[in-house]
Design a protein around this motif. Structure first.
Motif, PDB file in Angstrom:
ATOM      1  N   ALA A   1      33.807  21.250  -5.891  1.00  0.00           N
ATOM      2  CA  ALA A   1      34.956  21.912  -5.256  1.00  0.00           C
ATOM      3  C   ALA A   1      35.942  22.398  -6.297  1.00  0.00           C
ATOM      4  CB  ALA A   1      35.648  20.946  -4.294  1.00  0.00           C
ATOM      5  N   LYS A   2      36.641  23.471  -5.968  1.00  0.00           N
ATOM      6  CA  LYS A   2      37.711  23.988  -6.829  1.00  0.00           C
ATOM      7  C   LYS A   2      39.074  23.482  -6.378  1.00  0.00           C
ATOM      8  CE  LYS A   2      35.171  28.179  -8.117  1.00  0.00           C
ATOM      9  NZ  LYS A   2      35.173  29.670  -8.132  1.00  0.00           N
ATOM     10  N   PHE A   3      39.077  22.537  -5.462  1.00  0.00           N
ATOM     11  CA  PHE A   3      40.306  21.906  -4.972  1.00  0.00           C
ATOM     12  C   PHE A   3      40.138  20.391  -5.106  1.00  0.00           C
ATOM     13  CE2 PHE A   3      37.540  23.038  -1.363  1.00  0.00           C
ATOM     14  CZ  PHE A   3      37.217  21.772  -0.882  1.00  0.00           C
ATOM     15  N   PRO A   4      41.208  19.625  -4.940  1.00  0.00           N
ATOM     16  CA  PRO A   4      41.098  18.174  -5.114  1.00  0.00           C
ATOM     17  C   PRO A   4      40.157  17.531  -4.099  1.00  0.00           C
ATOM     18  CG  PRO A   4      43.393  18.868  -5.221  1.00  0.00           C
ATOM     19  CD  PRO A   4      42.617  20.058  -4.753  1.00  0.00           C
ATOM     20  N   VAL A   5      39.302  16.665  -4.602  1.00  0.00           N
ATOM     21  CA  VAL A   5      38.467  15.803  -3.767  1.00  0.00           C
ATOM     22  C   VAL A   5      38.937  14.381  -4.044  1.00  0.00           C
ATOM     23  CG1 VAL A   5      36.138  15.009  -3.245  1.00  0.00           C
ATOM     24  CG2 VAL A   5      36.530  17.408  -3.847  1.00  0.00           C
ATOM     25  N   GLY A   6      39.565  13.780  -3.045  1.00  0.00           N
ATOM     26  CA  GLY A   6      40.291  12.551  -3.296  1.00  0.00           C
ATOM     27  C   GLY A   6      39.795  11.344  -2.533  1.00  0.00           C
ATOM     28  N   VAL A   7      40.386  10.192  -2.891  1.00  0.00           N
ATOM     29  CA  VAL A   7      40.073   8.935  -2.220  1.00  0.00           C
ATOM     30  C   VAL A   7      41.315   8.057  -2.272  1.00  0.00           C
ATOM     31  CG1 VAL A   7      39.204   7.786  -4.320  1.00  0.00           C
ATOM     32  CG2 VAL A   7      38.363   7.081  -2.067  1.00  0.00           C
ATOM     33  N   SER A   8      41.524   7.275  -1.223  1.00  0.00           N
ATOM     34  CA  SER A   8      42.608   6.297  -1.240  1.00  0.00           C
ATOM     35  C   SER A   8      42.081   4.991  -1.803  1.00  0.00           C
ATOM     36  CB  SER A   8      43.170   6.073   0.165  1.00  0.00           C
ATOM     37  OG  SER A   8      42.288   5.303   0.955  1.00  0.00           O
ATOM     38  N   VAL A   9      42.963   4.271  -2.495  1.00  0.00           N
ATOM     39  CA  VAL A   9      42.550   3.027  -3.138  1.00  0.00           C
ATOM     40  C   VAL A   9      43.590   1.941  -2.921  1.00  0.00           C
ATOM     41  CG1 VAL A   9      41.185   4.194  -4.908  1.00  0.00           C
ATOM     42  CG2 VAL A   9      43.594   3.708  -5.340  1.00  0.00           C
ATOM     43  N   ALA A  10      43.124   0.710  -2.971  1.00  0.00           N
ATOM     44  CA  ALA A  10      44.002  -0.458  -2.937  1.00  0.00           C
ATOM     45  C   ALA A  10      44.321  -0.873  -4.366  1.00  0.00           C
ATOM     46  CB  ALA A  10      43.336  -1.601  -2.182  1.00  0.00           C
ATOM     47  N   TYR A  11      45.440  -1.601  -4.521  1.00  0.00           N
ATOM     48  CA  TYR A  11      45.930  -1.938  -5.854  1.00  0.00           C
ATOM     49  C   TYR A  11      46.249  -3.418  -5.960  1.00  0.00           C
ATOM     50  CZ  TYR A  11      49.070  -2.128  -9.892  1.00  0.00           C
ATOM     51  OH  TYR A  11      49.662  -2.457 -11.081  1.00  0.00           O
ATOM     52  N   GLY A  12      46.169  -3.938  -7.177  1.00  0.00           N
ATOM     53  CA  GLY A  12      46.702  -5.256  -7.495  1.00  0.00           C
ATOM     54  C   GLY A  12      46.077  -6.382  -6.703  1.00  0.00           C
TER      55      GLY A  12
ATOM     56  N   LYS B   1      14.110   8.665   1.434  1.00  0.00           N
ATOM     57  CA  LYS B   1      13.959   9.373   2.703  1.00  0.00           C
ATOM     58  C   LYS B   1      15.261   9.384   3.480  1.00  0.00           C
ATOM     59  CE  LYS B   1      11.278   9.336   7.012  1.00  0.00           C
ATOM     60  NZ  LYS B   1      10.196   8.657   7.766  1.00  0.00           N
ATOM     61  N   THR B   2      16.026   8.295   3.377  1.00  0.00           N
ATOM     62  CA  THR B   2      17.271   8.206   4.119  1.00  0.00           C
ATOM     63  C   THR B   2      18.402   8.926   3.412  1.00  0.00           C
ATOM     64  OG1 THR B   2      16.615   6.065   5.007  1.00  0.00           O
ATOM     65  CG2 THR B   2      18.943   6.603   5.130  1.00  0.00           C
ATOM     66  N   SER B   3      18.522   8.741   2.107  1.00  0.00           N
ATOM     67  CA  SER B   3      19.713   9.207   1.408  1.00  0.00           C
ATOM     68  C   SER B   3      19.589  10.601   0.834  1.00  0.00           C
ATOM     69  CB  SER B   3      20.053   8.242   0.263  1.00  0.00           C
ATOM     70  OG  SER B   3      19.009   8.207  -0.680  1.00  0.00           O
ATOM     71  N   GLY B   4      18.391  11.082   0.630  1.00  0.00           N
ATOM     72  CA  GLY B   4      18.239  12.368  -0.006  1.00  0.00           C
ATOM     73  C   GLY B   4      18.555  12.259  -1.488  1.00  0.00           C
ATOM     74  N   THR B   5      18.648  13.380  -2.147  1.00  0.00           N
ATOM     75  CA  THR B   5      18.954  13.398  -3.572  1.00  0.00           C
ATOM     76  C   THR B   5      20.361  12.870  -3.812  1.00  0.00           C
ATOM     77  OG1 THR B   5      17.545  15.338  -3.804  1.00  0.00           O
ATOM     78  CG2 THR B   5      19.055  14.850  -5.613  1.00  0.00           C
ATOM     79  N   GLU B   6      20.509  11.991  -4.777  1.00  0.00           N
ATOM     80  CA  GLU B   6      21.815  11.428  -5.058  1.00  0.00           C
ATOM     81  C   GLU B   6      22.772  12.505  -5.577  1.00  0.00           C
ATOM     82  OE1 GLU B   6      21.902   7.971  -7.490  1.00  0.00           O
ATOM     83  OE2 GLU B   6      21.480   6.682  -5.771  1.00  0.00           O
ATOM     84  N   VAL B   7      24.052  12.302  -5.281  1.00  0.00           N
ATOM     85  CA  VAL B   7      25.100  13.205  -5.745  1.00  0.00           C
ATOM     86  C   VAL B   7      25.543  12.726  -7.118  1.00  0.00           C
ATOM     87  CG1 VAL B   7      27.395  14.124  -5.276  1.00  0.00           C
ATOM     88  CG2 VAL B   7      25.829  13.608  -3.371  1.00  0.00           C
ATOM     89  N   SER B   8      25.580  13.629  -8.089  1.00  0.00           N
ATOM     90  CA  SER B   8      25.919  13.203  -9.452  1.00  0.00           C
ATOM     91  C   SER B   8      27.423  13.144  -9.676  1.00  0.00           C
ATOM     92  CB  SER B   8      25.270  14.140 -10.479  1.00  0.00           C
ATOM     93  OG  SER B   8      25.726  15.468 -10.309  1.00  0.00           O
ATOM     94  N   LYS B   9      28.180  14.087  -9.124  1.00  0.00           N
ATOM     95  CA  LYS B   9      29.634  14.113  -9.319  1.00  0.00           C
ATOM     96  C   LYS B   9      30.249  14.963  -8.210  1.00  0.00           C
ATOM     97  CE  LYS B   9      33.076  14.593 -13.015  1.00  0.00           C
ATOM     98  NZ  LYS B   9      33.385  13.161 -13.123  1.00  0.00           N
ATOM     99  N   LEU B  10      30.716  14.318  -7.172  1.00  0.00           N
ATOM    100  CA  LEU B  10      31.165  15.022  -5.976  1.00  0.00           C
ATOM    101  C   LEU B  10      32.260  16.039  -6.268  1.00  0.00           C
ATOM    102  CD1 LEU B  10      30.850  15.139  -2.846  1.00  0.00           C
ATOM    103  CD2 LEU B  10      32.749  13.510  -2.727  1.00  0.00           C
ATOM    104  N   SER B  11      33.272  15.660  -7.028  1.00  0.00           N
ATOM    105  CA  SER B  11      34.434  16.535  -7.211  1.00  0.00           C
ATOM    106  C   SER B  11      34.092  17.833  -7.933  1.00  0.00           C
ATOM    107  CB  SER B  11      35.540  15.803  -7.971  1.00  0.00           C
ATOM    108  OG  SER B  11      35.120  15.451  -9.275  1.00  0.00           O
ATOM    109  N   LYS B  12      32.996  17.849  -8.680  1.00  0.00           N
ATOM    110  CA  LYS B  12      32.594  19.071  -9.390  1.00  0.00           C
ATOM    111  C   LYS B  12      32.137  20.172  -8.441  1.00  0.00           C
ATOM    112  CE  LYS B  12      33.213  18.100 -13.771  1.00  0.00           C
ATOM    113  NZ  LYS B  12      34.188  18.874 -14.588  1.00  0.00           N
TER     114      LYS B  12
END
Length: 361
Positions: free
Chosen positions: A24-35, A11-22
């Protein structure tokens, strides 16, 4: 629910997203930490699974900034960044590199803080810095934040160490120098609050018009978009995007996050702090994310969409919690919770990309 809870109800989340970047025809990005950084993707198979599933582009939160890549005048350190590049390539992700020049005291290399020289010497030193780094990554990154946050809130140019020694020349020279050694990467000017502060936006557009007049090779504008549930308005954001579009520049949302609490708002200052991510708040955040992405899609034509990047993977990893809110309370600004479970916010981004109506249900 807290920042680390999982098990969102249907009820809260709705249908789950299977693959967000699919979506869009442009980059769908995320920042990440390393090491050794907190919440590094290198130490978390669960985070890597989210990255691999939902995002097509990566940005390093820290390791491609000035002090990491160029710690001493004649010393460059590409080891961590090269490993990050390999991770992206091995997993079919492009890279948005951040950032060639940034004023922040803790990110300016120590040798630059004590550098002695006239304007010509400063510009030559920065040229070597930019071109050495951009040459190393030429052909390996899709885009750069060439200069980050050079404009003041309220308009005018930031009185950084670079401005003090070169005026505004360092900004356009950085673009010229980067393009000279990397002919293909998109080159962005990146800043925060340009979607909300009219005076800051005015300085930006003046700079962009000057660049055009002098044929400075800028590709687009990066709108960081560290925004709030109640600020700025969708119409204000859209009008800001249009300023870049009208100049035939790409628009890239580079650092999107939307915390539930706005620490600068009168209710927050009066002690009205949301300490629980209730289903109603989660759904309101879903709508806000959708509204932002929809405004982007509606305002920016396809040929000028540089992409949308969220600034962090999971709520507990957000810079807002450690840097801004000083751990006074939890907050929930991102698309996944601390267990890397989808939040309604992810569905909001998906709906915005898909052109669906933005709702809080």
């Amino acid at each position: 629910m807290t920042g680390t809870d999982s098990g969102w109800s249907e009820k809260t989340s709705g249908t789950e997203v299977s693959k967000l970047s699919k979506l869009a025809k442009f980059p769908v990005g995320v920042s990440v930490a390393y090491g050794n950084e907190a919440f590094s993707y290198t130490n978390s198979p669960a985070q890597q699974a989210v990255i691999k599933t939902h995002f097509s582009q990566l940005t390093a939160g820290n390791i491609m900034k000035m002090s990491y890549l160029h710690p001493a005048r004649d010393t460059y350190n590409f080891t961590q960044a090269d490993d990050f590049v390999k991770f992206a390539k091995d997993n079919g992700k492009t890279l948005h590199a951040h950032a060639l020049i940034w004023h922040a005291d803790y990110q300016v290399p120590a040798f630059m803080k004590t550098y002695q020289g006239d304007k010509a010497a400063w510009l030559a030193m920065l040229k070597t810095h930019v071109q050495t780094i951009a040459t190393h990554f030429s052909g390996k990154v899709a885009s750069w934040d060439v200069v980050n946050e050079a404009i003041n809130d309220g308009g005018g140019y930031r009185n950084s160490i670079f401005y003090q020694n070169t005026g505004t020349d360092y900004i356009e020279q950085a673009f010229i120098n980067a393009r000279a050694v990397d002919k293909k990467a998109d080159l962005y000017y990146n800043d925060y609050n340009i979607e909300a502060d009219p005076a800051k936006l005015h300085t930006l557009t003046g700079m962009l018009d000057g660049f055009k007049a002098r044929s400075v090779p800028i590709t687009g504008v990066g709108f960081q978009m560290h925004i709030y549930m109640d600020y700025p308005s969708v119409s204000t954001m859209s009008a800001a995007f249009k300023q870049a579009v009208d100049r035939n520049l790409k628009v890239k949302i580079t650092e999107l996050d939307i915390p539930i609490n706005n620490p600068f708002s009168p209710p927050y200052q009066a002690g009205d702090i949301k300490r629980e991510l209730t289903p109603a708040l989660a759904l309101a955040q879903k709508k806000r994310y959708c509204d932002v992405v929809k405004a982007y899609m509606d305002t920016v034509p396809a040929r000028l969409r540089g992409g949308v990047t969220v600034w962090g993977v999971s709520d507990p990893s957000s810079w807002l919690i450690s840097d801004l809110f000083k751990n006074a309370h939890a907050d929930w600004p991102l698309l996944f919770d601390g267990a890397y479970q989808q939040k309604p916010a992810l569905r909001g981004v998906a709906d915005g990309l898909s052109g669906k109506a933005c709702t809080n249900t």
